[in-house]
Design a protein around this motif. Sequence first.
Motif, mmCIF file in Angstrom:
data_model
loop_
_atom_site.group_PDB
_atom_site.id
_atom_site.type_symbol
_atom_site.label_atom_id
_atom_site.label_comp_id
_atom_site.label_asym_id
_atom_site.label_seq_id
_atom_site.Cartn_x
_atom_site.Cartn_y
_atom_site.Cartn_z
ATOM 1 N N UNK A 1 -12.682 9.324 4.654
ATOM 2 C CA UNK A 1 -11.984 8.372 5.528
ATOM 3 C C UNK A 1 -12.112 6.937 5.010
ATOM 4 N N UNK A 2 -13.220 6.623 4.363
ATOM 5 C CA UNK A 2 -13.367 5.287 3.775
ATOM 6 C C UNK A 2 -12.352 5.081 2.654
ATOM 7 N N UNK A 3 -12.216 6.058 1.770
ATOM 8 C CA UNK A 3 -11.244 5.946 0.684
ATOM 9 C C UNK A 3 -9.813 5.884 1.202
ATOM 10 N N UNK A 4 -9.518 6.711 2.186
ATOM 11 C CA UNK A 4 -8.171 6.681 2.777
ATOM 12 C C UNK A 4 -7.899 5.302 3.370
ATOM 13 N N UNK A 5 -8.863 4.756 4.071
ATOM 14 C CA UNK A 5 -8.703 3.445 4.686
ATOM 15 C C UNK A 5 -8.518 2.341 3.641
ATOM 16 N N UNK A 6 -9.349 2.353 2.610
ATOM 17 C CA UNK A 6 -9.255 1.324 1.561
ATOM 18 C C UNK A 6 -7.927 1.416 0.818
ATOM 19 N N UNK A 7 -7.529 2.622 0.428
ATOM 20 C CA UNK A 7 -6.266 2.788 -0.299
ATOM 21 C C UNK A 7 -5.059 2.402 0.557
ATOM 22 N N UNK A 8 -5.101 2.777 1.814
ATOM 23 C CA UNK A 8 -4.000 2.413 2.708
ATOM 24 C C UNK A 8 -3.950 0.903 2.913
ATOM 25 N N UNK A 9 -5.116 0.273 3.075
ATOM 26 C CA UNK A 9 -5.160 -1.182 3.234
ATOM 27 C C UNK A 9 -4.603 -1.878 1.987
ATOM 28 N N UNK A 10 -4.962 -1.384 0.813
ATOM 29 C CA UNK A 10 -4.409 -1.964 -0.420
ATOM 30 C C UNK A 10 -2.894 -1.776 -0.470
ATOM 31 N N UNK A 11 -2.413 -0.627 -0.021
ATOM 32 C CA UNK A 11 -0.969 -0.402 0.048
ATOM 33 C C UNK A 11 -0.286 -1.374 0.990
ATOM 34 N N UNK A 12 -0.918 -1.649 2.129
ATOM 35 C CA UNK A 12 -0.366 -2.626 3.073
ATOM 36 C C UNK A 12 -0.336 -4.010 2.434
ATOM 37 N N UNK A 13 -1.408 -4.385 1.748
ATOM 38 C CA UNK A 13 -1.433 -5.683 1.073
ATOM 39 C C UNK A 13 -0.322 -5.794 0.019
ATOM 40 N N UNK A 14 -0.068 -4.698 -0.688
ATOM 41 C CA UNK A 14 1.012 -4.708 -1.682
ATOM 42 C C UNK A 14 2.373 -4.941 -1.046
ATOM 43 N N UNK A 15 2.564 -4.476 0.177
ATOM 44 C CA UNK A 15 3.852 -4.705 0.845
ATOM 45 C C UNK A 15 4.017 -6.154 1.263
ATOM 46 N N UNK A 16 2.926 -6.891 1.347
ATOM 47 C CA UNK A 16 2.996 -8.297 1.754
ATOM 48 C C UNK A 16 3.277 -9.235 0.590
ATOM 49 N N UNK A 17 3.157 -8.733 -0.629
ATOM 50 C CA UNK A 17 3.346 -9.558 -1.815
ATOM 51 C C UNK A 17 4.704 -9.214 -2.424
ATOM 52 N N UNK A 18 5.442 -10.257 -2.731
ATOM 53 C CA UNK A 18 6.734 -10.053 -3.369
ATOM 54 C C UNK A 18 6.744 -10.775 -4.720
ATOM 55 N N UNK A 19 6.844 -10.019 -5.772
ATOM 56 C CA UNK A 19 6.900 -10.583 -7.115
ATOM 57 C C UNK A 19 8.256 -10.222 -7.707
ATOM 58 N N UNK A 20 8.947 -11.228 -8.168
ATOM 59 C CA UNK A 20 10.275 -10.988 -8.781
ATOM 60 C C UNK A 20 10.171 -11.129 -10.283
ATOM 61 N N UNK A 21 10.756 -10.173 -10.962
ATOM 62 C CA UNK A 21 10.747 -10.186 -12.420
ATOM 63 C C UNK A 21 12.071 -10.660 -12.942
#
Length: 148
Positions: free
Chosen positions: A128-148
């Motif tokens: 559950x710790x790994x699931x929580x950490x990975x999901x939180x990182x996924x949420x953080x990735x949705x908050x960042x927008x990088x344009x190439x």
Amino acid sequence: MNSSFVMLETTITYWNNFAGNLITVSALLGGFSLAVTANLLVYENGGKVFNALMKGAALASACFLLTVFSMTKILMMTTEGRPEGVGMTDITLPKLLGSVTFFIGIVALFVVVGLSGWTKSKKMGRFTTWVSVLTFLGVLLTLVEVRF
């Protein structure tokens, strides 16, 4: 790789729509957090993990509740037809409070998810710790927008 960050001025209409959506999400997550809190109240265990779970669930509930009320104020202030005019500076405090408490509520909810498995076993706790950490990182990735 070229990434650019541009600050855009948000409008009253944007905040009206944003507040409405955040109210819905916060009410759902706050209800879930409150249900977890109520469930933990009837559980007879006073261990460290249990106490951390209880604190995390209570914090998440409170934060989502604050977000709902902050965003409701923004929604009421920015709805078309309001007798008084409203400017961006008028919604600064509820905008800041609602945004910060929403993020804190999300973090507290991930803490609850991460700790939940530790009440059963080390193996489940690690999962559950790994699931929580990975999901939180996924949420953080949705908050960042990088344009190439």
